[in-house]
Design an enzyme around this catalytic site. Structure first.
Site, short mmCIF file in Angstrom:
data_model
loop_
_atom_site.label_atom_id
_atom_site.label_comp_id
_atom_site.label_asym_id
_atom_site.label_seq_id
_atom_site.Cartn_x
_atom_site.Cartn_y
_atom_site.Cartn_z
N LYS A 156 0.87 -1.17 0.00
CA LYS A 156 0.00 0.00 0.00
C LYS A 156 0.92 1.23 0.00
CE LYS A 156 -4.27 1.28 2.38
NZ LYS A 156 -5.12 1.50 1.23
N1 PPE Z 1 -7.82 -1.99 -2.87
C1 PPE Z 1 -7.29 -0.75 -2.78
C2 PPE Z 1 -6.61 -0.18 -3.97
C3 PPE Z 1 -7.42 -0.05 -1.59
O1 PPE Z 1 -6.90 1.16 -1.50
C4 PPE Z 1 -8.09 -0.64 -0.50
C5 PPE Z 1 -8.25 0.11 0.79
C6 PPE Z 1 -8.61 -1.95 -0.64
C7 PPE Z 1 -8.43 -2.59 -1.85
C8 PPE Z 1 -9.30 -2.67 0.49
O2 PPE Z 1 -8.40 -3.01 1.50
P1 PPE Z 1 -8.87 -3.18 3.03
O3 PPE Z 1 -9.11 -1.80 3.54
O4 PPE Z 1 -7.73 -3.84 3.70
O5 PPE Z 1 -10.10 -4.00 3.02
N2 PPE Z 1 -8.34 1.50 0.67
C9 PPE Z 1 -8.10 2.35 1.81
C10 PPE Z 1 -7.88 3.80 1.40
C11 PPE Z 1 -9.05 4.62 1.08
C12 PPE Z 1 -8.69 6.09 0.92
O6 PPE Z 1 -9.42 6.79 0.19
O7 PPE Z 1 -7.72 6.57 1.51
C13 PPE Z 1 -9.17 2.16 2.88
O8 PPE Z 1 -10.24 1.63 2.62
O9 PPE Z 1 -8.88 2.53 4.02
#
Ligand code: PPE
Length: 304
Positions: free
Chosen positions: A158
């Site tokens: 990330k």
């Molecule tokens: N894909 C991406 C690209 C992504 O950024 C997230 C989280 C996910 C999948 C889901 O991951 P998880 O949160 O572990 O279920 N995105 C984060 C950032 C959002 C933002 O705008 O900043 C979040 O959901 O916290």
């Protein structure tokens, strides 16, 4: 954003306005930082609970390992600091943002002795895609921007800089009248949303993208566990956009997005155009789990 009181930075709690960085911070110029998004929920009993704190901290360190950022704290120290930050802000419920990045030092693409800076902020953040979206579903479009190739930026990490790709897709989707973007991978299969993983349901079978170009979502993992527990088969495999067009149901998962139903893709109604039974069931169990109302998932909560 709703400002709160304190930000933990490099080992100390500072006032929100005092947690600043110099303009020559390396990460600001080149995007080399890693971060997390974590939610804390008010539980039935009254106190707050951080959802899957350990898994988020593990992923933060995994991201740092991938891009060779050496976080100068242990995982236990970061877990403690996260709890401390939520408490210092008097928040029972909120969004937590740990971030580790290269600070001021050398410039250019071979940073040497730049210090690794670490911060944790927490603030109140409601429904990411709107209350109405959470309830009735959102309209999404397939983006003209592709998700990063697995050998371009590292998609399991990330990384701050990777989110330029997400911002391009999100802006394009909203500018063309949609709520959110779905990105395809470089081979043309459905990958994920700008900040969410994606699931589809067809004839009772649930599919989610395999862990190729997508982030290994912690909500994705929670949903897969919930589906297994209710005896619904879930398969991890890539699918095409036309397979999605003909799905009975589809939904996004993410810490910020939680479980957001998708009611339309590229002008095609998904199922009946309202959240379907699998989506609604998963959503119900998920919200009970995060709020401590489903004891099967107590292990996911770090009560504060
Ligand atoms: N894909 C991406 C690209 C992504 O950024 C997230 C989280 C996910 C999948 C889901 O991951 P998880 O949160 O572990 O279920 N995105 C984060 C950032 C959002 C933002 O705008 O900043 C979040 O959901 O916290």
């Amino acid at each position: 954003m709703q400002e709160s009181k304190k930000i933990w930075m490099d080992g100390k709690l500072l006032d929100w306005g005092e947690a600043n960085v110099p303009v020559m911070t390396h990460a600001l110029h080149y995007g080399l930082g890693v971060f997390e998004g974590i939610r804390c929920y008010a539980t039935e009993e009254g106190g707050g609970a951080i959802f899957r704190l350990k898994e988020h901290t593990d992923r933060l360190f995994a991201s740092a390992h991938i891009v060779m950022i050496d976080i100068p704290f242990t995982q236990a120290e970061i877990n403690d600091a996260t709890v401390e930050t939520i408490k210092a802000n008097g928040l029972n419920e909120g969004y937590i943002r740990p971030i580790a990045f290269l600070g001021e030092g050398s410039m250019g693409l071979l940073p040497k002795d730049n210090p690794v800076r670490v911060a944790i902020a927490a603030w109140a953040w409601g429904a990411y895609l709107g209350e109405d979206g959470l309830k009735n579903g959102i309209r999404v479009r397939v983006s003209s921007y592709l998700r990063h190739h697995v050998n371009s930026t590292m998609t399991k990490a990330k990384i701050t800089g990777s989110y330029v790709n997400s911002i391009l897709a999100k802006r394009e989707a909203v500018a063309s009248g949609y709520d959110e973007a779905i990105m395809l991978d470089t081979e043309g299969y459905v990958s994920e949303g700008s900040g969410e993983n994606i699931f589809m349901v067809k004839d009772g079978l649930v599919k989610t993208t395999s862990l190729t170009s997508v982030l290994k979502g912690i909500t994705r993992d929670s949903v897969m566990t919930i589906l297994n527990d209710i005896g619904t088969e879930v398969r991890e495999e890539r699918f095409t956009r036309d397979e999605l067009y003909t799905a009975d149901e589809a939904f996004f998962t993410g810490t910020a997005a939680e479980i957001t139903p998708i009611r339309e893709v590229d002008g095609r109604m998904i199922g009946s155009g309202t959240p379907g039974p699998v989506t609604k069931e998963v959503q119900k169990i998920y919200f009970n789990a995060v709020k401590g109302a489903d004891k099967r998932y107590e292990r996911w909560l770090h009560r504060i």
